[in-house]
Design an enzyme around this catalytic site. Structure first.
Site, PDB file in Angstrom:
ATOM      1  CB  CYS A 147      -0.986  -0.031   1.165  1.00 16.02           C
ATOM      2  SG  CYS A 147      -2.391   1.107   0.949  1.00 16.02           S
TER       3      CYS A 147
ATOM      4  CD  GLU B 237      -0.181  -5.684   5.798  1.00 11.14           C
ATOM      5  OE1 GLU B 237      -0.538  -4.491   5.809  1.00 11.14           O
ATOM      6  OE2 GLU B 237       0.110  -6.304   4.743  1.00 11.14           O
TER       7      GLU B 237
ATOM      8  CG  HIS C 232      -3.198  -3.307   3.785  1.00 11.57           C
ATOM      9  ND1 HIS C 232      -2.237  -2.588   4.443  1.00 11.57           N
ATOM     10  CD2 HIS C 232      -3.939  -2.404   3.100  1.00 11.57           C
ATOM     11  CE1 HIS C 232      -2.380  -1.305   4.177  1.00 11.57           C
ATOM     12  NE2 HIS C 232      -3.402  -1.160   3.363  1.00 11.57           N
TER      13      HIS C 232
END
Length: 270
Positions: A89, A251, A249
């Site tokens: 990002c 994660e 994202h």
């Protein structure tokens, strides 16, 4: 491809730029892949890592803080020297050579990037916070064998269903695709509008016709060395040698195949 050489007793160490953004989430993903994660806030800490993650957050804030903490110069030097870097990002924006719509400060100075990826990105391209969305992506060169429990539970995939999906080999070719899509979360995300000859597009999204940016809407000169991405498709994951970037994202969803790919890149296996 850069191969990391380090003492046998020292584990692979991945730094996470910890000035702002989702640092802990990336740290957990890296540790789940069997590497050591450390926070990087100073140049001395940067010198001790094998690779680096630029996390999601506010690209303008991270840009300013890298200069305040005297990190911008050392970061650019290590990127130029071949240090593997993954940007998610805001991290994608920081790695881009060009921003189509850079923010400006009170003095009119445009935000800066660390550079390294021969791409043009557009900030907040999909819209603001309320336009955040999730989607499944066809993604190249991922190893399905490392799908996490969180991902399997989220997709409601049974072990039998996963067994029927042939995993991508560790040294997959650039044309191999994962048989299980990546569930991607886009939060005020950028997209890629131009890619250089050295850049491989790993994943793209289809946009409504109204969402596509004007052909030259940035007001910046066209880069005639490379091609713009036209139509209703936008790249959201790219790679160029030792650099990897995603608009989304992984994660935050328990998806660790992206981080596993990055680990393989660091080791010279992908």
């Amino acid at each position: 491809m850069v191969t990391i050489e380090r003492p046998i007793h020292r584990p692979l160490t991945v730094g996470i730029l910890a000035l702002q953004g989702d640092v802990r989430e990336h740290a957990r993903a890296i540790e789940a892949c069997g590497a050591r994660a450390v926070s990087v806030r100073r140049a001395a800490e940067l010198a001790d890592v094998d690779a680096l993650i630029l996390p999601g957050g506010e690209s303008t804030t991270i840009d300013k803080l890298t200069r305040i903490f005297s990190l911008a110069g050392p970061l650019k030097e290590r990127i130029s020297a071949g240090m593997p870097v993954y940007g998610s990002c805001a991290g994608m924006i920081l790695l881009a050579d060009e921003i189509a719509d850079p923010a400006t400060d009170r003095d009119g100075n445009a935000q800066q990037t660390l550079g390294g990826l021969d791409i043009t990105v557009r900030r907040n391209a999909f819209g603001r916070q309320r336009e955040s969305f999730e989607t499944d992506l066809d993604f190249a060169v991922l190893n399905d064998a490392v799908l996490s429990t969180a991902v399997l539970n989220d997709r409601a995939l049974s072990p039998a269903a996963l067994a029927n999906a042939a995993p991508v080999e560790a040294k997959a070719s650039n044309h191999a695709r994962s048989s299980v899509p990546v569930h991607a979360v886009f939060i005020r995300a950028p997209w890629v509008e131009r890619v250089g000859a050295s850049v491989e597009v790993l994943a793209s999204v289809q946009l409504p016709a109204a969402a596509a940016a004007p052909d030259n809407g940035s007001g910046q000169p066209e880069n005639t060395r490379t091609a713009r991405i036209e139509g209703n498709t936008r790249a959201v994951a790219v790679r160029s040698r030792h650099l990897l970037a995603t608009s989304f994202h992984p994660e935050v969803t328990g998806e660790r195949r992206i981080h596993e790919l990055f680990i393989r890149m660091i080791r010279g296996e992908a």
